[in-house]
Design a protein around this motif. Structure first.
Motif, PDB file in Angstrom:
ATOM      1  N   LEU A 241       6.821 -10.031  -1.088  1.00  0.00           N
ATOM      2  CA  LEU A 241       7.512 -11.066  -2.229  1.00  0.00           C
ATOM      3  C   LEU A 241       6.543 -11.079  -3.347  1.00  0.00           C
ATOM      4  N   PHE A 242       7.159 -10.714  -4.476  1.00  0.00           N
ATOM      5  CA  PHE A 242       5.775 -10.799  -5.755  1.00  0.00           C
ATOM      6  C   PHE A 242       6.234 -12.333  -6.302  1.00  0.00           C
ATOM      7  N   VAL A 243       5.556 -13.140  -5.652  1.00  0.00           N
ATOM      8  CA  VAL A 243       5.740 -14.520  -6.282  1.00  0.00           C
ATOM      9  C   VAL A 243       5.466 -14.935  -7.639  1.00  0.00           C
ATOM     10  N   LYS A 244       4.228 -14.251  -8.340  1.00  0.00           N
ATOM     11  CA  LYS A 244       3.988 -14.532  -9.359  1.00  0.00           C
ATOM     12  C   LYS A 244       4.294 -13.632 -10.550  1.00  0.00           C
ATOM     13  N   ALA A 245       5.520 -12.873 -10.256  1.00  0.00           N
ATOM     14  CA  ALA A 245       6.100 -12.080 -11.220  1.00  0.00           C
ATOM     15  C   ALA A 245       6.935 -12.715 -12.155  1.00  0.00           C
ATOM     16  N   ASN A 246       7.207 -12.548 -13.224  1.00  0.00           N
ATOM     17  CA  ASN A 246       8.311 -13.039 -14.225  1.00  0.00           C
ATOM     18  C   ASN A 246       9.530 -13.080 -13.692  1.00  0.00           C
ATOM     19  N   LYS A 247       9.825 -11.916 -13.317  1.00  0.00           N
ATOM     20  CA  LYS A 247      11.405 -11.483 -12.863  1.00  0.00           C
ATOM     21  C   LYS A 247      11.283 -11.090 -11.448  1.00  0.00           C
ATOM     22  N   PRO A 248      12.428 -11.682 -10.606  1.00  0.00           N
ATOM     23  CA  PRO A 248      12.207 -11.632  -8.966  1.00  0.00           C
ATOM     24  C   PRO A 248      11.691  -9.857  -8.922  1.00  0.00           C
ATOM     25  N   ALA A 249      10.811  -9.723  -8.095  1.00  0.00           N
ATOM     26  CA  ALA A 249      10.178  -8.281  -7.646  1.00  0.00           C
ATOM     27  C   ALA A 249       9.526  -8.339  -6.395  1.00  0.00           C
ATOM     28  N   TYR A 250       9.203  -7.264  -5.819  1.00  0.00           N
ATOM     29  CA  TYR A 250       8.504  -7.044  -4.490  1.00  0.00           C
ATOM     30  C   TYR A 250       7.114  -6.158  -5.021  1.00  0.00           C
ATOM     31  N   LYS A 251       6.179  -6.362  -4.232  1.00  0.00           N
ATOM     32  CA  LYS A 251       4.809  -5.593  -4.197  1.00  0.00           C
ATOM     33  C   LYS A 251       5.037  -4.588  -3.050  1.00  0.00           C
ATOM     34  N   LEU A 252       4.670  -3.617  -3.480  1.00  0.00           N
ATOM     35  CA  LEU A 252       5.099  -2.215  -2.504  1.00  0.00           C
ATOM     36  C   LEU A 252       3.534  -1.528  -2.485  1.00  0.00           C
ATOM     37  N   TRP A 253       3.587  -1.208  -1.246  1.00  0.00           N
ATOM     38  CA  TRP A 253       2.580  -0.140  -0.856  1.00  0.00           C
ATOM     39  C   TRP A 253       3.060   1.107  -0.389  1.00  0.00           C
ATOM     40  N   ILE A 254       2.818   2.106  -0.988  1.00  0.00           N
ATOM     41  CA  ILE A 254       3.466   3.615  -0.786  1.00  0.00           C
ATOM     42  C   ILE A 254       2.475   4.583  -0.386  1.00  0.00           C
ATOM     43  N   ASP A 255       2.709   5.303   0.799  1.00  0.00           N
ATOM     44  CA  ASP A 255       1.803   6.335   1.035  1.00  0.00           C
ATOM     45  C   ASP A 255       2.565   7.631   0.560  1.00  0.00           C
ATOM     46  N   PHE A 256       1.550   8.216  -0.216  1.00  0.00           N
ATOM     47  CA  PHE A 256       1.966   9.508  -1.049  1.00  0.00           C
ATOM     48  C   PHE A 256       1.247  10.808  -0.178  1.00  0.00           C
ATOM     49  N   GLY A 257       0.758  10.647   0.815  1.00  0.00           N
ATOM     50  CA  GLY A 257      -0.031  11.663   1.522  1.00  0.00           C
ATOM     51  C   GLY A 257      -1.324  11.658   1.234  1.00  0.00           C
ATOM     52  N   LYS A 258      -2.134  12.567   1.864  1.00  0.00           N
ATOM     53  CA  LYS A 258      -3.359  12.919   1.968  1.00  0.00           C
ATOM     54  C   LYS A 258      -4.006  13.227   0.601  1.00  0.00           C
ATOM     55  N   GLN A 259      -3.413  13.876  -0.375  1.00  0.00           N
ATOM     56  CA  GLN A 259      -3.766  14.310  -1.718  1.00  0.00           C
ATOM     57  C   GLN A 259      -3.726  13.009  -2.741  1.00  0.00           C
ATOM     58  N   ILE A 260      -2.695  12.194  -2.627  1.00  0.00           N
ATOM     59  CA  ILE A 260      -2.801  11.137  -3.496  1.00  0.00           C
ATOM     60  C   ILE A 260      -2.833   9.744  -2.881  1.00  0.00           C
ATOM     61  N   GLY A 261      -2.961   9.477  -1.597  1.00  0.00           N
ATOM     62  CA  GLY A 261      -3.069   8.401  -0.819  1.00  0.00           C
ATOM     63  C   GLY A 261      -2.069   7.258  -0.992  1.00  0.00           C
ATOM     64  N   ILE A 262      -2.666   5.961  -0.759  1.00  0.00           N
ATOM     65  CA  ILE A 262      -1.702   4.907  -0.718  1.00  0.00           C
ATOM     66  C   ILE A 262      -1.864   4.282  -2.239  1.00  0.00           C
ATOM     67  N   LYS A 263      -0.695   3.953  -2.906  1.00  0.00           N
ATOM     68  CA  LYS A 263      -0.763   3.296  -4.166  1.00  0.00           C
ATOM     69  C   LYS A 263       0.211   2.244  -4.150  1.00  0.00           C
ATOM     70  N   LYS A 264       0.072   1.254  -5.230  1.00  0.00           N
ATOM     71  CA  LYS A 264       0.794  -0.069  -5.072  1.00  0.00           C
ATOM     72  C   LYS A 264       1.657   0.043  -6.244  1.00  0.00           C
ATOM     73  N   SER A 265       2.760  -0.729  -6.029  1.00  0.00           N
ATOM     74  CA  SER A 265       3.764  -0.766  -7.316  1.00  0.00           C
ATOM     75  C   SER A 265       4.509  -2.067  -7.171  1.00  0.00           C
ATOM     76  N   SER A 266       4.863  -2.653  -8.296  1.00  0.00           N
ATOM     77  CA  SER A 266       5.696  -3.586  -8.518  1.00  0.00           C
ATOM     78  C   SER A 266       7.150  -3.131  -8.824  1.00  0.00           C
ATOM     79  N   ALA A 267       8.091  -3.872  -7.975  1.00  0.00           N
ATOM     80  CA  ALA A 267       9.589  -3.186  -8.120  1.00  0.00           C
ATOM     81  C   ALA A 267      10.438  -4.099  -8.162  1.00  0.00           C
ATOM     82  N   GLN A 268      11.351  -4.292  -9.318  1.00  0.00           N
ATOM     83  CA  GLN A 268      12.465  -5.219  -9.446  1.00  0.00           C
ATOM     84  C   GLN A 268      13.510  -4.757  -8.671  1.00  0.00           C
ATOM     85  N   ILE A 269      13.679  -4.727  -7.372  1.00  0.00           N
ATOM     86  CA  ILE A 269      14.575  -4.279  -6.484  1.00  0.00           C
ATOM     87  C   ILE A 269      14.992  -5.310  -5.388  1.00  0.00           C
TER      88      ILE A 269
END
Length: 109
Positions: free
Chosen positions: A22-50
């Motif tokens: 849960l992304f408590v500090k976001a202005n609108k309800p959101a989640y913090k996501l950690w997404i694995d895009f494979g070896k070439q790109i790696g793990i990236k973070k995203s804020s998502a209002q889902i």
């Protein structure tokens, strides 16, 4: 109007959500996501209002599409590195995902 050259500038890849909070500090309800895009790109973070359509526990292991070549964006105390793609529907934001399981890092084409 955008043309096909503009579309080709976007690097849209498949990733697998490996962590969600849960992304408590976001202005609108959101989640913090950690997404694995494979070896070439790696793990990236995203804020998502889902939060209207998804519970945290159902996100882990889900494949999603994300734009991986936008510049990072600071959202509150979190650096969002990719834009997760979704549809603005009546019930909230619905994630776009492959119809069948595919390899992490596969490119939309």
């Amino acid at each position: 109007m955008a043309d096909f050259k503009d579309f080709n500038k976007l690097d849209i890849r498949v990733g697998e959500i490996i962590k969600a909070e849960l992304f408590v500090k976001a202005n609108k309800p959101a989640y913090k996501l950690w997404i694995d895009f494979g070896k070439q790109i790696g793990i990236k973070k995203s804020s998502a209002q889902i939060t209207e359509c998804y519970q945290l526990d159902e996100l882990i292991g889900r494949q999603v599409l994300g734009v991986v070549n936008f510049p990072p964006k600071q959202i509150a105390d979190f650096m969002s590195e990719v834009l997760v793609l979704g549809v603005y529907a009546k019930q909230g934001v619905v994630l776009i995902q492959p119809e069948q399981p595919v390899k992490k890092g596969d490119k939309l084409g």
